[in-house]
Design a protein around this motif. Structure first.
Motif, short mmCIF file in Angstrom:
data_model
loop_
_atom_site.label_atom_id
_atom_site.label_comp_id
_atom_site.label_asym_id
_atom_site.label_seq_id
_atom_site.Cartn_x
_atom_site.Cartn_y
_atom_site.Cartn_z
N UNK A 114 0.84 -1.20 0.00
CA UNK A 114 0.00 0.00 0.00
C UNK A 114 0.87 1.25 0.00
N UNK A 115 1.96 1.22 0.74
CA UNK A 115 2.87 2.37 0.77
C UNK A 115 3.41 2.66 -0.64
N UNK A 130 -5.85 10.32 0.05
CA UNK A 130 -5.96 8.88 -0.12
C UNK A 130 -6.82 8.35 1.03
N UNK A 131 -7.87 7.62 0.66
CA UNK A 131 -8.80 7.08 1.66
C UNK A 131 -8.62 5.58 1.83
N UNK A 132 -9.03 5.10 2.99
CA UNK A 132 -9.00 3.69 3.37
C UNK A 132 -10.33 3.41 4.04
N UNK A 133 -11.23 2.67 3.41
CA UNK A 133 -12.54 2.34 3.96
C UNK A 133 -12.44 0.95 4.58
N UNK A 134 -12.93 0.80 5.83
CA UNK A 134 -12.70 -0.44 6.55
C UNK A 134 -13.84 -0.72 7.53
N UNK A 146 -3.28 2.96 10.26
CA UNK A 146 -2.48 3.72 11.24
C UNK A 146 -1.00 3.72 10.84
N UNK A 147 -0.47 2.55 10.44
CA UNK A 147 0.94 2.48 10.04
C UNK A 147 1.23 3.34 8.82
N UNK A 173 -7.96 8.46 6.26
CA UNK A 173 -7.32 9.12 5.12
C UNK A 173 -5.97 9.71 5.51
N UNK A 174 -5.20 9.95 4.48
CA UNK A 174 -3.96 10.70 4.63
C UNK A 174 -3.92 11.71 3.48
N UNK A 175 -3.48 12.92 3.79
CA UNK A 175 -3.35 13.98 2.79
C UNK A 175 -1.90 14.06 2.32
#
Length: 186
Positions: A114-115, A130-134, A146-147, A173-175
């Motif tokens: 993913x990184x 970038x979003x992460x739906x879980x 989180x990582x 998400x992370x911007x």
């Protein structure tokens, strides 16, 4: 086809294409029950034709610049994948998804793959968010978010119908500025 090394343990990520449908189906079959705990993919990929159709959908998305699928391999064996489920360069927003078969869990493969995918989206394509739906019940996937330096944006209550039941979904998400800052050495 190209591959990106994910470290010295024989792990790499590379695009998955329709001609790899048989290998993809075998991978899903190995992890069908495990993957299906939180991911509807095993309900979609049931045989060779549906495997080919799934990979063809992502090939079409890649051609249209609206999505991607990258296999995760360990010692040459397909053990999982990361995907850009949504990829909107105009809006600067992407959603990353993932899965692994049980034998590959606990080795950091999803985080590393993913990184690499997020880095490409941010640095090469100019994605801003970038979003992460879980599922809130999917602790390992939340740990990956989180990582990756993501923050929890909120919960969509009972927004996801899965196997006849309504489930909550968390959005993380992370911007791009945070992504870049986290990459800088000490």
């Amino acid at each position: 086809m190209y591959a990106i090394s994910l470290g010295e343990d024989g792990a790499e990520t590379s695009p998955l294409e329709p001609w790899q449908a048989e290998e993809f189906l075998a991978h899903i079959d190995r992890g069908r029950e495990f993957i299906g705990q939180h991911n509807g993919l095993p309900d979609v990929v049931k045989d060779l034709e549906s495997s080919r159709a799934f990979l063809r959908t992502y090939a079409e998305r890649a051609a249209a610049d609206t999505g991607r699928i990258q296999g995760i391999r360990r010692d040459g064996t397909l053990v999982g994948a990361v995907v850009l489920r949504r990829f909107d360069v105009g809006q600067g927003v992407a959603e990353v998804g993932c899965w692994l078969e049980p034998a590959a869990v606990g080795k950091g493969l999803v985080t590393r793959a993913a990184r690499a995918l997020i880095d490409w989206a941010v640095e090469e394509r100019g994605i801003h968010r970038v979003e992460w739906w879980v599922s809130p019940e999917n602790g390992p996937s939340i740990a990956v978010a989180r990582r990756l330096g993501m923050s929890k944006d909120g919960v969509l209550r009972e927004s996801h119908l899965y196997r006849g039941e309504r489930h909550d979904e968390e959005i993380w998400s992370v911007l791009a500025p945070r992504w870049r800052a986290d990459k800088r050495p000490g």
